[in-house]
Enzyme design. Structure first.
Site, short mmCIF file in Angstrom:
data_model
loop_
_atom_site.label_atom_id
_atom_site.label_comp_id
_atom_site.label_asym_id
_atom_site.label_seq_id
_atom_site.Cartn_x
_atom_site.Cartn_y
_atom_site.Cartn_z
N ILE A 155 -25.10 8.52 -1.97
CA ILE A 155 -26.36 7.92 -1.51
C ILE A 155 -26.51 6.47 -1.96
O ILE A 155 -27.21 5.68 -1.31
CB ILE A 155 -27.57 8.77 -1.98
CG1 ILE A 155 -28.85 8.36 -1.24
CG2 ILE A 155 -27.76 8.67 -3.49
CD1 ILE A 155 -30.03 9.29 -1.43
N THR A 156 -25.83 6.09 -3.05
CA THR A 156 -25.96 4.72 -3.54
C THR A 156 -25.04 3.74 -2.81
O THR A 156 -25.07 2.54 -3.06
CB THR A 156 -25.65 4.64 -5.05
OG1 THR A 156 -24.34 5.21 -5.25
CG2 THR A 156 -26.66 5.40 -5.88
N GLY A 157 -24.20 4.24 -1.91
CA GLY A 157 -23.28 3.39 -1.16
C GLY A 157 -23.93 2.78 0.07
O GLY A 157 -25.10 3.02 0.36
N ASP A 179 -21.36 14.83 -9.69
CA ASP A 179 -20.14 14.07 -9.44
C ASP A 179 -19.23 14.96 -8.59
O ASP A 179 -19.19 16.18 -8.79
CB ASP A 179 -19.46 13.74 -10.78
CG ASP A 179 -18.47 12.59 -10.65
OD1 ASP A 179 -18.68 11.55 -11.28
OD2 ASP A 179 -17.47 12.75 -9.91
N LEU A 180 -18.52 14.33 -7.65
CA LEU A 180 -17.62 15.14 -6.80
C LEU A 180 -16.46 15.72 -7.61
O LEU A 180 -15.76 16.60 -7.12
CB LEU A 180 -17.08 14.30 -5.64
CG LEU A 180 -17.97 14.19 -4.40
CD1 LEU A 180 -17.15 13.68 -3.23
CD2 LEU A 180 -18.62 15.50 -4.02
N LEU A 230 -20.71 11.79 1.78
CA LEU A 230 -20.33 10.38 1.95
C LEU A 230 -19.62 9.82 0.71
O LEU A 230 -19.07 8.72 0.76
CB LEU A 230 -21.57 9.52 2.23
CG LEU A 230 -22.50 9.96 3.36
CD1 LEU A 230 -23.58 8.91 3.58
CD2 LEU A 230 -21.73 10.20 4.65
N SER A 261 -12.33 9.00 8.41
CA SER A 261 -12.07 7.57 8.57
C SER A 261 -10.96 7.29 9.58
O SER A 261 -9.97 8.02 9.66
CB SER A 261 -11.66 6.99 7.21
OG SER A 261 -11.07 5.72 7.38
N GLU A 280 -8.87 5.19 9.09
CA GLU A 280 -7.66 4.98 8.29
C GLU A 280 -6.69 6.15 8.43
O GLU A 280 -5.49 6.00 8.20
CB GLU A 280 -8.02 4.79 6.81
CG GLU A 280 -8.54 3.41 6.48
CD GLU A 280 -7.46 2.34 6.59
OE1 GLU A 280 -6.46 2.42 5.88
OE2 GLU A 280 -7.63 1.42 7.41
N TYR A 294 -5.66 6.69 -0.14
CA TYR A 294 -7.01 6.94 0.37
C TYR A 294 -6.94 7.66 1.71
O TYR A 294 -7.61 8.67 1.94
CB TYR A 294 -7.75 5.60 0.52
CG TYR A 294 -9.02 5.69 1.35
CD1 TYR A 294 -10.21 6.15 0.80
CD2 TYR A 294 -9.02 5.31 2.70
CE1 TYR A 294 -11.36 6.24 1.57
CE2 TYR A 294 -10.17 5.39 3.48
CZ TYR A 294 -11.33 5.85 2.90
OH TYR A 294 -12.48 5.94 3.67
N HIS A 332 -17.33 0.09 9.58
CA HIS A 332 -18.70 -0.34 9.86
C HIS A 332 -19.24 -1.09 8.66
O HIS A 332 -19.02 -0.73 7.52
CB HIS A 332 -19.59 0.83 10.28
CG HIS A 332 -19.43 2.04 9.43
ND1 HIS A 332 -18.39 2.95 9.60
CD2 HIS A 332 -20.14 2.49 8.40
CE1 HIS A 332 -18.50 3.91 8.71
NE2 HIS A 332 -19.55 3.64 7.96
N ARG A 363 -22.67 -4.10 2.64
CA ARG A 363 -21.27 -3.76 2.44
C ARG A 363 -20.82 -4.21 1.05
O ARG A 363 -21.21 -5.29 0.57
CB ARG A 363 -20.45 -4.49 3.52
CG ARG A 363 -18.98 -4.20 3.56
CD ARG A 363 -18.67 -2.74 3.73
NE ARG A 363 -17.55 -2.51 4.60
CZ ARG A 363 -16.77 -1.43 4.53
NH1 ARG A 363 -17.00 -0.49 3.63
NH2 ARG A 363 -15.78 -1.26 5.39
#
Ligand code: NDP
Ligand code: GDR
Length: 370
Positions: free
Chosen positions: A32-34, A87-88, A109, A159, A161, A182, A212, A217
């Site tokens: 959420i902080t991203g 934490d994930l 996310l 992604s 990527e 990644y 995006h 960003r």
């Protein structure tokens, strides 16, 4: 800043009065902080959701992108966004917050999202991006098994990527060929999500989002690094910008448009995977031309190529085919390439002007650079 929470399923409004209205939808967001977390939170609050975000502990505050929508939990009747430590990499925290918050929708996310950094910390990147998604899916599965809440819906932040070296245009049926730790980790998360959908019938979707960007960003991604430099060069705080490969092409859209597609995926009758892209691609060099040109500067006067920013394996060309998202979701991007670049430059020129005030007053060193 993390809060104790009210039980959103108590059948009363958050100020304790009984309400004839159906209970609000409840969303749980990791990351959420991203950049995306902040736009998604604004979007869901506007739709009337109660939003719970998982944040990780850090030695400095990491909530700058959501401070403007944060309401102190002591004003609990007003606060519809709540933050909790998790934490994930900590499975127990994920299951505990699912059991406490009882979300209708889960948006995963959170990630170590920097491609170049993933070559430096591959093990950690895999732990958060791949195994982290598995931990959250498993927490959702076991939460459903224990509570019977099988209406819960899950979004996985996939992604472009993942396509890596597979040539464009890339759609949902394009094979993956990841080119970084990644990207390989995102492929694993993608297939974990497909597997939990098929094995357990969980409503789980992969959004395969192309790049995006926005004024929020992170400053070490190439677009923001460029627009920050444009602002600082224009105000005299900086003269050079060190970059790597200028020939890579990306399909760049606006983050605010893309979070809507995430939500749309979870409103469908059936879960599926969707490419989200503008279908328009530009090189880093073209981004430089538009960004510097917009404020009357010539990028060639300022950019210095630094080998440090080249990657061991590069992704040369990404351009999405978002036909499925357009047809099924009815989604389309609102902000085009030039508008996006100008929006970011405008914000970063203003930011640089504020920095200059601090520098001139002796409160900041002009050499400090992102
Ligand atoms: P950001 O890097 O801006 O945000 C990442 C978020 O994940 C931050 O909130 C960060 O917290 C959090 N996080 C990192 N590690 C952990 C952890 N171990 N446990 C819990 N939280 C963690 O990414 P974006 O907002 O740009 O992207 C959102 C997601 O979409 C990511 O998964 C990214 O990989 C993916 N994606 C992004 C695209 C883009 O172009 N932006 C395109 C395609 C996919 P903190 O603030 O503390 O660092
Ligand atoms: P990307 O974004 O790797 O596409 O991943 P990034 O902005 O980091 O790189 C884009 C392209 O620019 C080239 N480049 C540089 N990149 C950075 N960061 N810094 C530089 O100085 C520089 N010079 C040139 C890169 O080589 C690359 O080709 C982003 C992230 O948000 C991922 O999490 C997300 O999954 C993908 O977008 C889609």
């Amino acid at each position: 800043m993390a809060s104790e929470i009210d039980n959103p399923r108590s059948g009363s409004t958050t100020n304790g009065e009984s309400s004839p209205c159906p209970p609000r939808k409840v969303a749980l967001i990791t990351g959420i902080t991203g950049q995306d977390g902040s736009y998604l939170t604004e979007f869901l609050l506007d739709k009337g959701y109660e939003v719970h975000g998982l944040i990780r502990r850090s030695s400095n505050f990491n909530t700058q992108r959501i401070n403007h929508i944060y309401i102190d939990p002591h004003n609990a009747h007003k606060a519809r966004m709540k933050l909790h430590y998790a934490d994930l990499t900590d499975a127990s925290s994920l299951r505990r917050w699912l059991d406490t918050i009882l979300p209708d929708e889960v948006y995963n996310l959170a990630a170590q999202s920097h491609v170049a950094v993933s070559f430096e910390i591959p093990d950690y990147t895999a732990d958060v991006v791949a195994t982290g998604a598995l931990r959250l899916l498993e927490a959702v599965r076991s939460h459903i098994a224990a509570t019977g809440r099988n209406h819960i819906r899950y979004y996985q932040a996939g992604s472009s990527e993942m396509f890596g070296s597979t040539p464009p245009p890339q759609s949902e049926t394009t094979p993956f060929h990841p080119r970084s730790p990644y990207a390989a980790s995102k492929c694993a998360a993608h297939w974990y999500t497909v597997n939990y959908r098929e094995a357990y019938g969980i409503f789980a979707c992969n959004g395969i989002l192309f790049n995006h960007e926005s004024p929020r960003r992170g400053e070490n991604f190439v677009t923001r690094k460029i627009t920050r430099a444009v602002g600082r060069i224009k105000t005299g705080l900086q003269s050079k910008l060190f970059l790597g490969n200028l020939q890579a092409s990306r399909d760049w859209g606006f983050a605010g448009d893309y979070v809507e597609a995430m939500w749309m995926m979870l409103q469908q009758e059936k879960p599926d995977d969707y490419v989200v892209a503008t279908e328009d691609s530009h090189t880093v060099e073209e981004f430089l031309q538009v960004a510097f040109g917009y404020v009357g500067l010539n990028w060639q006067d300022h950019v210095v190529i630094d080998k440090r920013y080249f990657r061991p394996t590069e992704v040369d060309n990404l351009k999405g085919d978002a036909s499925r998202a357009k047809k099924v979701l009815g989604w389309k991007p609102k902000v085009g390439f030039e508008q996006l670049v100008k929006m970011m430059v405008d914000e970063d020129v203003e930011l640089a002007k504020r920095e200059k005030v601090l520098v001139d007053a002796g409160f900041m060193d002009a050499q400090q650079q992102p």
